[in-house]
Design a protein around this motif. Sequence first.
Motif, PDB file in Angstrom:
ATOM      1  N   ASN A   1       0.819  -1.209   0.000  1.00  0.00           N
ATOM      2  CA  ASN A   1       0.000   0.000   0.000  1.00  0.00           C
ATOM      3  C   ASN A   1       0.858   1.266   0.000  1.00  0.00           C
ATOM      4  O   ASN A   1       0.348   2.364  -0.168  1.00  0.00           O
ATOM      5  CB  ASN A   1      -0.946   0.015   1.216  1.00  0.00           C
TER       6      ASN A   1
ATOM      7  N   GLY B   1      -0.128   4.872   0.966  1.00  0.00           N
ATOM      8  CA  GLY B   1      -1.412   4.652   1.620  1.00  0.00           C
ATOM      9  C   GLY B   1      -1.241   4.010   2.984  1.00  0.00           C
ATOM     10  O   GLY B   1      -1.955   4.334   3.930  1.00  0.00           O
ATOM     11  N   LEU B   2      -0.254   3.104   3.103  1.00  0.00           N
ATOM     12  CA  LEU B   2       0.015   2.467   4.388  1.00  0.00           C
ATOM     13  C   LEU B   2       0.526   3.494   5.394  1.00  0.00           C
ATOM     14  O   LEU B   2       0.125   3.497   6.559  1.00  0.00           O
ATOM     15  CB  LEU B   2       1.034   1.342   4.210  1.00  0.00           C
TER      16      LEU B   2
ATOM     17  N   LEU C   1      -2.392   5.491   6.610  1.00  0.00           N
ATOM     18  CA  LEU C   1      -3.173   4.719   7.579  1.00  0.00           C
ATOM     19  C   LEU C   1      -2.500   4.708   8.950  1.00  0.00           C
ATOM     20  O   LEU C   1      -3.144   4.908   9.975  1.00  0.00           O
ATOM     21  CB  LEU C   1      -3.352   3.286   7.081  1.00  0.00           C
TER      22      LEU C   1
ATOM     23  N   GLN D   1      -5.577  -2.359  -2.476  1.00  0.00           N
ATOM     24  CA  GLN D   1      -6.674  -1.411  -2.269  1.00  0.00           C
ATOM     25  C   GLN D   1      -7.753  -1.988  -1.355  1.00  0.00           C
ATOM     26  O   GLN D   1      -8.330  -1.269  -0.544  1.00  0.00           O
ATOM     27  CB  GLN D   1      -7.285  -1.002  -3.612  1.00  0.00           C
TER      28      GLN D   1
ATOM     29  N   ARG E   1      -6.535  -1.784   2.197  1.00  0.00           N
ATOM     30  CA  ARG E   1      -6.651  -0.387   2.636  1.00  0.00           C
ATOM     31  C   ARG E   1      -8.094  -0.022   2.926  1.00  0.00           C
ATOM     32  O   ARG E   1      -8.390   0.594   3.956  1.00  0.00           O
ATOM     33  CB  ARG E   1      -6.092   0.523   1.543  1.00  0.00           C
TER      34      ARG E   1
ATOM     35  N   MET F   1      -8.018   9.201   2.775  1.00  0.00           N
ATOM     36  CA  MET F   1      -6.642   9.017   2.313  1.00  0.00           C
ATOM     37  C   MET F   1      -6.008  10.310   1.811  1.00  0.00           C
ATOM     38  O   MET F   1      -4.848  10.299   1.421  1.00  0.00           O
ATOM     39  CB  MET F   1      -6.617   7.961   1.215  1.00  0.00           C
TER      40      MET F   1
END
Length: 253
Positions: A25, A28-29, A32, A134, A137, A252
């Motif tokens: 990710n 994105g990780l 998060l 995705q 996520r 996000m």
Amino acid sequence: MAEKITIGELHLSGCTGCLVTLADNYAGLFKLLDDYADLVYALTLVDVRHVPEMDVCLVEGSCCLDDKLSVEELKEARAKSKVLVAYGGCAAYGNITRFCRGGQWNQPGHESYVPISEVVDVDLYIPSCPPCPQEVRNVAVMAYLLLRGNAEQKKLATAYLTPLMQLAQRGNEACGCDLMYEVINQGLCMGCGTCAGTCPVRAITMEYGKPNVNRDQCIKCGACYAQCPRSWLNFDVINNYEGIIGAIKGAMQ
């Protein structure tokens, strides 16, 4: 911002592909972990040796019944997590590990592999082999909104997660026959070929625009049924699609 949730990843008998998907990710990780979740347990990613208390536990791999430690860790993860997720095809359906005869050099007796729902109660499935980054996520964001969000956000999260919960309630057995009975025979197949592309043993071929299942070759891992866009996805997701996508994009940013 609301208090972050805690997420862990328990690795059992699998190829580690699902863990790689979690790391894939990328930015994105980091988003998060910065704003929504603390990763408190994961093979190679977190320096923690014992299963901690957590809100969401992603369990990767099937459970080897001959391995006492794996069984104990799985039961401990169930007791210490609010939401237990079968993460990937092996955890959800056994995948090809159900047909494995072990062969590990250090422990050649390990040969009895089962989906984790044979050992503990599972709240939802994230199917496929491996799941796409995705999807991982999205489930993480929706779990946060379900546990920490306002009323509207909890409604959207419930709509998104309910089909995954229903998939877990359906059981841990699925095969190409399910496509025939529940998709093709119902006139729902659109000939997209996703089932053929996701089959790990290539038991499905597309013939005249429809999937043809070789039943002798099918290992009943459930990958085709779980990935079919016409099999288990319900109207709660479809009717709330724009709101769900908007919530995920907003989270996000």
